[in-house]
Write a protein that holds these residues in place. Structure first.
Motif, PDB file in Angstrom:
ATOM      1  N   ASP A 100       8.532   0.103  -9.475  1.00  0.00           N
ATOM      2  CA  ASP A 100       8.126   0.586  -8.151  1.00  0.00           C
ATOM      3  C   ASP A 100       8.917  -0.125  -7.062  1.00  0.00           C
ATOM      4  O   ASP A 100       9.405   0.499  -6.116  1.00  0.00           O
ATOM      5  CB  ASP A 100       6.634   0.338  -7.904  1.00  0.00           C
ATOM      6  N   LEU A 101       9.028  -1.446  -7.202  1.00  0.00           N
ATOM      7  CA  LEU A 101       9.752  -2.226  -6.191  1.00  0.00           C
ATOM      8  C   LEU A 101      11.244  -1.927  -6.223  1.00  0.00           C
ATOM      9  O   LEU A 101      11.887  -1.876  -5.169  1.00  0.00           O
ATOM     10  CB  LEU A 101       9.486  -3.719  -6.378  1.00  0.00           C
ATOM     11  N   ALA A 102      11.796  -1.720  -7.395  1.00  0.00           N
ATOM     12  CA  ALA A 102      13.222  -1.379  -7.482  1.00  0.00           C
ATOM     13  C   ALA A 102      13.490  -0.060  -6.763  1.00  0.00           C
ATOM     14  O   ALA A 102      14.453   0.050  -5.993  1.00  0.00           O
ATOM     15  CB  ALA A 102      13.660  -1.288  -8.944  1.00  0.00           C
ATOM     16  N   ARG A 103      12.641   0.932  -6.981  1.00  0.00           N
ATOM     17  CA  ARG A 103      12.817   2.229  -6.304  1.00  0.00           C
ATOM     18  C   ARG A 103      12.663   2.085  -4.801  1.00  0.00           C
ATOM     19  O   ARG A 103      13.330   2.774  -4.036  1.00  0.00           O
ATOM     20  CB  ARG A 103      11.821   3.248  -6.843  1.00  0.00           C
ATOM     21  N   ASP A 104      11.800   1.168  -4.359  1.00  0.00           N
ATOM     22  CA  ASP A 104      11.537   0.978  -2.936  1.00  0.00           C
ATOM     23  C   ASP A 104      12.631   0.152  -2.250  1.00  0.00           C
ATOM     24  O   ASP A 104      13.157   0.548  -1.219  1.00  0.00           O
ATOM     25  CB  ASP A 104      10.175   0.291  -2.756  1.00  0.00           C
ATOM     26  N   ILE A 105      12.970  -0.982  -2.834  1.00  0.00           N
ATOM     27  CA  ILE A 105      13.886  -1.927  -2.188  1.00  0.00           C
ATOM     28  C   ILE A 105      15.347  -1.581  -2.459  1.00  0.00           C
ATOM     29  O   ILE A 105      16.193  -1.707  -1.582  1.00  0.00           O
ATOM     30  CB  ILE A 105      13.566  -3.372  -2.637  1.00  0.00           C
ATOM     31  N   ALA A 106      15.646  -1.150  -3.669  1.00  0.00           N
ATOM     32  CA  ALA A 106      17.039  -0.859  -4.045  1.00  0.00           C
ATOM     33  C   ALA A 106      17.094   0.479  -4.789  1.00  0.00           C
ATOM     34  O   ALA A 106      17.311   0.527  -6.000  1.00  0.00           O
ATOM     35  CB  ALA A 106      17.590  -1.981  -4.913  1.00  0.00           C
ATOM     36  N   PRO A 107      16.896   1.589  -4.074  1.00  0.00           N
ATOM     37  CA  PRO A 107      16.772   2.890  -4.732  1.00  0.00           C
ATOM     38  C   PRO A 107      18.006   3.343  -5.508  1.00  0.00           C
ATOM     39  O   PRO A 107      17.900   4.195  -6.375  1.00  0.00           O
ATOM     40  CB  PRO A 107      16.462   3.852  -3.589  1.00  0.00           C
ATOM     41  N   LEU A 130      18.054  -0.308 -12.246  1.00  0.00           N
ATOM     42  CA  LEU A 130      16.636  -0.383 -12.585  1.00  0.00           C
ATOM     43  C   LEU A 130      15.854   0.759 -11.934  1.00  0.00           C
ATOM     44  O   LEU A 130      14.982   1.358 -12.563  1.00  0.00           O
ATOM     45  CB  LEU A 130      16.049  -1.738 -12.179  1.00  0.00           C
ATOM     46  N   ALA A 131      16.171   1.078 -10.698  1.00  0.00           N
ATOM     47  CA  ALA A 131      15.485   2.183 -10.028  1.00  0.00           C
ATOM     48  C   ALA A 131      15.747   3.496 -10.748  1.00  0.00           C
ATOM     49  O   ALA A 131      14.823   4.297 -10.954  1.00  0.00           O
ATOM     50  CB  ALA A 131      15.921   2.274  -8.572  1.00  0.00           C
ATOM     51  N   ALA A 142       0.826  -1.214   0.000  1.00  0.00           N
ATOM     52  CA  ALA A 142       0.000   0.000   0.000  1.00  0.00           C
ATOM     53  C   ALA A 142       0.859   1.263   0.000  1.00  0.00           C
ATOM     54  O   ALA A 142       0.437   2.309  -0.488  1.00  0.00           O
ATOM     55  CB  ALA A 142      -0.936  -0.002   1.195  1.00  0.00           C
ATOM     56  N   GLU A 143       2.083   1.178   0.528  1.00  0.00           N
ATOM     57  CA  GLU A 143       2.989   2.322   0.585  1.00  0.00           C
ATOM     58  C   GLU A 143       3.800   2.486  -0.703  1.00  0.00           C
ATOM     59  O   GLU A 143       4.411   3.527  -0.912  1.00  0.00           O
ATOM     60  CB  GLU A 143       3.956   2.162   1.752  1.00  0.00           C
ATOM     61  N   VAL A 144       3.831   1.456  -1.527  1.00  0.00           N
ATOM     62  CA  VAL A 144       4.691   1.428  -2.709  1.00  0.00           C
ATOM     63  C   VAL A 144       3.888   1.516  -4.003  1.00  0.00           C
ATOM     64  O   VAL A 144       4.347   2.075  -4.993  1.00  0.00           O
ATOM     65  CB  VAL A 144       5.532   0.125  -2.710  1.00  0.00           C
ATOM     66  N   MET A 145       2.679   0.992  -4.001  1.00  0.00           N
ATOM     67  CA  MET A 145       1.870   0.864  -5.212  1.00  0.00           C
ATOM     68  C   MET A 145       1.447   2.216  -5.774  1.00  0.00           C
ATOM     69  O   MET A 145       1.455   3.230  -5.087  1.00  0.00           O
ATOM     70  CB  MET A 145       0.622   0.044  -4.914  1.00  0.00           C
ATOM     71  N   THR A 146       1.053   2.188  -7.030  1.00  0.00           N
ATOM     72  CA  THR A 146       0.363   3.313  -7.639  1.00  0.00           C
ATOM     73  C   THR A 146      -1.113   3.115  -7.315  1.00  0.00           C
ATOM     74  O   THR A 146      -1.710   2.113  -7.731  1.00  0.00           O
ATOM     75  CB  THR A 146       0.574   3.332  -9.164  1.00  0.00           C
ATOM     76  N   PRO A 147      -1.707   4.021  -6.546  1.00  0.00           N
ATOM     77  CA  PRO A 147      -3.117   3.847  -6.184  1.00  0.00           C
ATOM     78  C   PRO A 147      -4.036   4.232  -7.331  1.00  0.00           C
ATOM     79  O   PRO A 147      -3.615   4.863  -8.304  1.00  0.00           O
ATOM     80  CB  PRO A 147      -3.295   4.800  -4.997  1.00  0.00           C
ATOM     81  N   ASN A 148      -5.289   3.865  -7.193  1.00  0.00           N
ATOM     82  CA  ASN A 148      -6.321   4.221  -8.170  1.00  0.00           C
ATOM     83  C   ASN A 148      -5.903   3.871  -9.589  1.00  0.00           C
ATOM     84  O   ASN A 148      -5.785   4.744 -10.458  1.00  0.00           O
ATOM     85  CB  ASN A 148      -6.672   5.711  -8.072  1.00  0.00           C
TER      86      ASN A 148
END
Length: 144
Positions: A123-130, A134-135, A12-18
């Protein structure tokens, strides 16, 4: 931001909402225009608001354009309907493992059958390995 005790964040903190959704009886050309106009590579396909598929720009090329009929066609004929989804409470590391093990680039985020977001590999690359390559690619502006 709320985090789990192991440092993982909730999707929920990482996803693109809507996320952008279309009903299953939407014509493919309308979906293509929507993707172009919104500068997105996927839409979630719904049936009465409930998730039933995902359509990507690649689906439109490989499945639709590769077998043209000249007739207006519905997105339900070309979207992927065997879906892997996660909930907003799934951890970012769990989502990354799901994507890795199933070779997925996008995961719809669903709550009670209704799409509430989408998370991409970028999204996960930016979150886990900024600081990863890939990020940085995922953060670059589009080439238009």
């Amino acid at each position: 931001m709320a985090t789990k005790k192991n440092g993982a964040r909730r999707i929920a903190e990482v996803m693109t909402p809507n996320p952008i959704t279309v009903e299953r009886d939407t014509r493919v050309d309308e979906v293509a225009r929507l993707m172009r106009d919104r500068d997105i590579g996927d839409v979630l396909v719904t049936d009465g608001g409930r998730l039933c598929g995902i359509a990507t720009d690649r689906d439109l090329v490989v499945r639709f354009l590769a077998s043209p009929t000249g007739e207006p066609r519905l997105i339900s004929e070309f979207c992927s309907s065997e879906l892997t989804t996660v909930s907003p409470s799934t951890s970012d590391y769990e989502a990354a493992e799901i994507m890795r093990s199933k070779a997925l680039r996008r995961l719809p985020v669903v709550e009670n059958g209704t799409p509430v977001g989408i998370v991409s590999i970028g999204d996960l690359a930016r979150d886990i390995a900024p600081k990863s390559v890939l990020a940085s690619i995922s953060q670059a502006p589009p080439n238009i």
